[in-house]
Scaffold this active site. Sequence first.
Site, PDB file in Angstrom:
ATOM      1  N   GLN A  22       5.231  12.655  19.379  1.00 36.63           N
ATOM      2  CA  GLN A  22       4.271  11.562  19.543  1.00 36.63           C
ATOM      3  C   GLN A  22       4.802  10.285  20.137  1.00 36.63           C
ATOM      4  O   GLN A  22       5.576   9.615  19.376  1.00 36.63           O
ATOM      5  CB  GLN A  22       3.372  11.350  18.370  1.00 36.63           C
ATOM      6  N   SER A  62       3.625   4.619  18.401  1.00 36.90           N
ATOM      7  CA  SER A  62       4.098   3.202  18.146  1.00 36.90           C
ATOM      8  C   SER A  62       4.978   2.685  19.105  1.00 36.90           C
ATOM      9  O   SER A  62       5.886   3.296  19.769  1.00 36.90           O
ATOM     10  CB  SER A  62       4.823   3.236  16.685  1.00 36.90           C
ATOM     11  N   GLU A 114      -4.830  13.757  12.937  1.00 40.48           N
ATOM     12  CA  GLU A 114      -3.787  13.661  12.241  1.00 40.48           C
ATOM     13  C   GLU A 114      -4.386  13.318  10.639  1.00 40.48           C
ATOM     14  O   GLU A 114      -3.589  13.565   9.648  1.00 40.48           O
ATOM     15  CB  GLU A 114      -2.984  12.576  12.846  1.00 40.48           C
ATOM     16  N   ASN A 155      -2.487   2.933   4.836  1.00 38.52           N
ATOM     17  CA  ASN A 155      -3.589   3.307   3.938  1.00 38.52           C
ATOM     18  C   ASN A 155      -4.385   1.701   3.964  1.00 38.52           C
ATOM     19  O   ASN A 155      -5.680   2.101   3.815  1.00 38.52           O
ATOM     20  CB  ASN A 155      -3.103   3.743   2.520  1.00 38.52           C
ATOM     21  N   GLU A 156      -3.815   0.878   4.422  1.00 37.60           N
ATOM     22  CA  GLU A 156      -4.591  -0.512   4.227  1.00 37.60           C
ATOM     23  C   GLU A 156      -5.443  -0.386   5.481  1.00 37.60           C
ATOM     24  O   GLU A 156      -6.798  -0.712   5.354  1.00 37.60           O
ATOM     25  CB  GLU A 156      -3.649  -1.738   4.395  1.00 37.60           C
TER      26      GLU A 156
END
Lengths: 312, 355
Positions: free
Chosen positions: B101, B104, B221, B338-339
């Site tokens: 992938q 980023s 995902e 998770n934020e």
Amino acid sequence: MRFAFTDEQLAFRDAARDLLARECPPSYVRSAWTGDGVDARKVWFALAEMGVLGALLEASAVDVILVIEETGYAAVPEPVVEHAMVGVPLLPDIIDGQHTITASDDPKCVVPFADRADRFLLLVDKRLVLVGQQGVVALDNLESVDGARRSAIVDYSRVETQFSERETTQAFDRGALGTAAQLIGLTRRMLDMTVEYVKERQQFGVPIGSFQAVKHHLADARIALEFARPLVYRAAWTMSEGDPDASVHVSMAKAMAGNAALLTARKALQCHGAIGYSYEYDLHLFMKRAWALAAAWGDAAFHRASVGRAIL
Amino acid sequence: MPRGLVSGDTRDGFAAHLEWERALFDARYAVVSWPEEYGGRDASAMEWLIFEEEYYRAGGPQRVTQNGIFLLAPTVFEFGTKEQQDRILPRMAAAEDLWCQGWSEPNAGSDLAGIQSKAVRDEQAGGWRLTGQKTWTTRGGFCTHLFGLFRSDPEADRHRGLTYFLVPLDAPGVTVRGFGRLDGDEGFAEVFLDDVFVPDGDVLGDVHQGWGVAMATTSAERGLTLRSPGRFMATAARLVDLYKTRGADDPRLADEVVHAFIDAEAYRWQTFLTVTRMTDGENLGAESSLTKVFWSDLDVRMHEVAMEILGAEFDHDDSDWLKGYQFALSGPIYAGTNEIQRNVIAERVLGLPRQ
């Protein structure tokens, strides 16, 4: 496998939801604290008429679980779980709305909604027993954190029936399951109230719901709800199917639902700030019901211990 | 079922895992939910969940092909042309092409729309020229192809002007440099692109519409496909076994083990509810963010409980808990921290106002 409710079950829920939105607003719950409601039992009789109270005679737990959840959402100040879930299958001859059963697993015979009941199911020496109105010597009022619960210690002189160990266990499981469903409803209610509040309430020139700190509190509550709810529905289903593991499933459901409600109560109070801490605001009606029900019919630690005996 | 494989996030381990992946493909177990024509079994979502439960219950190893078969493939099914599907999917299923992938970048992590790698139109050659740098690319050093987002219109808004490209890593101008993760395995890679030519046939979805195409992948995902309940149920079952063999009547640890077990059950039944809704045609959208926070936190907690049960032995643990803990710690970070997920839950599930 389809893990979903039938159209009939959803329609039953919707009917109960509409009824309770109309007949059981927070002002009605609040009137139960003081006992000065002009028509104090109208919700009870409406639920009887709708077939909720005697439903378990004809139907199974999975058919009524969503309706029980709605009675939690509305914080109905009546012994719905005690009567419909615990009592009716044990006392099938009193379903016509003429009688009201209350029940508890409290070792000191503390029952909720005591002044509304004429049949009392008490846990004595690990067995449920039935005490009728004639057997009651006194109801000693006990202040409950949730004033709408109107709890009392039942002082009795005569027991009418003692139920078997098996009947007792099954009734306890039904009580824990119904209470878990009400806790899911309460979690939804507190979350709904708080989401609406933080969208409206402005500080620093913006709605406080736009702040990440507030968002993350409520996201955590929403997650707790998301993962507790399916365990409650699963337990209702396996109980209805007579699954031998249903009792363990009920314990998982009650533990998760209690935790979700307690967490959401904290988050709701925090996100409301001082207004939520005031007696005049309605949040505490639901928060205190959640505290009371998280402890009723076995708290989370009790039920995790039950699961532990099954798997460890 | 192969036992004791070296981590697939190392060069040697990856090769061993590929043999397993090809054995799975030969038995038509590699991609059970895909259509038969592409190597699958047309399994329904519920059947796929059953397969996953059984796979992990039997001790099946990680799927080193997962970024292709679980992340890219759903996007190819949804946005790819028939030609792309026929060309890409069979080789992906057979573990001949191995996909990593390329999301980023050094300056675009949680803020994915901030990517700067460029795609410049080459009309004459009938394609695009890619230049820039991708990073944190899992198993990038061992894969053959990369799927990723590139800025094709520098004038457009951040979320517009992006295009989704499929890039062979042996194309001229591509340099891949592997580097170590927390646990020391060479599971990460940086991918440098210097004027890399990609033909029009390797654009997935429409030009400048890459954000929408990519969101379909990231949703997969975060949610179901990457982390089915079977994985966490298997870990919870191992934790129960660990407690029974080592725990010796510690009520607090017992309570922690039970708590984790109940959470894994909750994830399983939430998934059944979700899959039933999907089968009924509901679009769940942002709800996958609820799932991602829950399973990633659960995975960390289960390993922390194991750490406590093992005590000092955890330090030289040979039962995968130490390795598993370090991997679990990546869960709350990857696929959108998770934020970020909590922001998504608050804004798109609860309807709170954007900042």
